[in-house]
Motif scaffolding. Structure first.
Motif, PDB file in Angstrom:
ATOM      1  N   GLU A  74     -18.680  69.470 -52.415  1.00  0.00           N
ATOM      2  CA  GLU A  74     -16.954  69.198 -52.050  1.00  0.00           C
ATOM      3  C   GLU A  74     -16.112  69.397 -53.202  1.00  0.00           C
ATOM      4  OE1 GLU A  74     -16.700  65.120 -50.625  1.00  0.00           O
ATOM      5  OE2 GLU A  74     -18.607  65.179 -49.773  1.00  0.00           O
ATOM      6  N   LEU A  97     -15.389  68.788 -56.195  1.00  0.00           N
ATOM      7  CA  LEU A  97     -15.028  67.537 -56.713  1.00  0.00           C
ATOM      8  C   LEU A  97     -14.729  67.787 -58.338  1.00  0.00           C
ATOM      9  CD1 LEU A  97     -17.188  64.679 -55.243  1.00  0.00           C
ATOM     10  CD2 LEU A  97     -14.913  65.497 -54.513  1.00  0.00           C
ATOM     11  N   THR A  98     -13.548  67.267 -58.844  1.00  0.00           N
ATOM     12  CA  THR A  98     -13.313  67.206 -60.234  1.00  0.00           C
ATOM     13  C   THR A  98     -14.300  66.287 -60.750  1.00  0.00           C
ATOM     14  OG1 THR A  98     -11.561  65.785 -60.065  1.00  0.00           O
ATOM     15  CG2 THR A  98     -11.106  67.777 -59.698  1.00  0.00           C
ATOM     16  N   ARG A 132     -13.539  63.568 -62.480  1.00  0.00           N
ATOM     17  CA  ARG A 132     -12.543  62.160 -62.198  1.00  0.00           C
ATOM     18  C   ARG A 132     -12.896  61.838 -60.712  1.00  0.00           C
ATOM     19  NH1 ARG A 132     -11.435  58.204 -64.640  1.00  0.00           N
ATOM     20  NH2 ARG A 132     -11.837  57.003 -62.919  1.00  0.00           N
ATOM     21  N   GLN A 133     -12.828  62.837 -59.911  1.00  0.00           N
ATOM     22  CA  GLN A 133     -13.165  62.295 -58.324  1.00  0.00           C
ATOM     23  C   GLN A 133     -14.568  62.018 -58.335  1.00  0.00           C
ATOM     24  OE1 GLN A 133     -11.790  66.186 -56.844  1.00  0.00           O
ATOM     25  NE2 GLN A 133      -9.962  65.249 -56.054  1.00  0.00           N
ATOM     26  N   ASP A 146     -14.964  58.326 -59.689  1.00  0.00           N
ATOM     27  CA  ASP A 146     -14.338  57.737 -58.764  1.00  0.00           C
ATOM     28  C   ASP A 146     -15.378  57.238 -57.654  1.00  0.00           C
ATOM     29  OD1 ASP A 146     -12.019  57.180 -60.422  1.00  0.00           O
ATOM     30  OD2 ASP A 146     -10.793  58.780 -59.003  1.00  0.00           O
ATOM     31  N   ARG A 147     -15.832  58.298 -57.070  1.00  0.00           N
ATOM     32  CA  ARG A 147     -16.683  58.114 -55.987  1.00  0.00           C
ATOM     33  C   ARG A 147     -18.083  57.354 -56.454  1.00  0.00           C
ATOM     34  NH1 ARG A 147     -17.481  62.679 -51.510  1.00  0.00           N
ATOM     35  NH2 ARG A 147     -15.141  62.521 -52.049  1.00  0.00           N
TER      36      ARG A 147
END
Length: 104
Positions: free
Chosen positions: A7, A9-10, A12-13, A16-17
């Motif tokens: 996906e 994602l960074t 941080r992302q 968060d997930r």
């Protein structure tokens, strides 16, 4: 890691997930013990997996400050009655197949 790549994602992302997959308890020793007690007494859990924020110091802080509170409340054992996981689960020892094969 596959999720992050798939996906795009960074960091941080991704954090968060992942954080939403686990119950996050933040606070002082009393507040953490309160949260553990609440879930345990309600029958929502029979144990916990710890994920300290920093390892090993986060685990050491938990052991030094939260475990004594849980022990005082009767929620954490003071001594172990056996020395193996099998013993803690009340299971009998399984004969070692390698020893039986050599003896026969």
């Amino acid at each position: 890691m596959n999720l992050a790549r798939r996906e795009s994602l960074t960091v941080r992302q991704l954090l968060d997930r992942v954080i939403t997959w686990h119950r996050l308890v933040v606070g002082g020793p009393e507040q953490i013990a309160d949260a553990i007690e609440e879930w345990f007494v309600a029958g929502a859990v029979d144990g916990f997996n710890l994920m300290p924020d920093v390892f090993p110091s986060g685990l050491e802080l938990f052991v030094d400050h939260v475990v004594p509170i849980l022990r005082d409340r009767g929620l954490f054992r003071r001594e172990y009655t056996t020395s193996t996981l099998r013993g803690h689960l009340g299971l009998t020892r399984v004969p070692d197949g390698r020893v039986v094969a050599r003896a026969g």
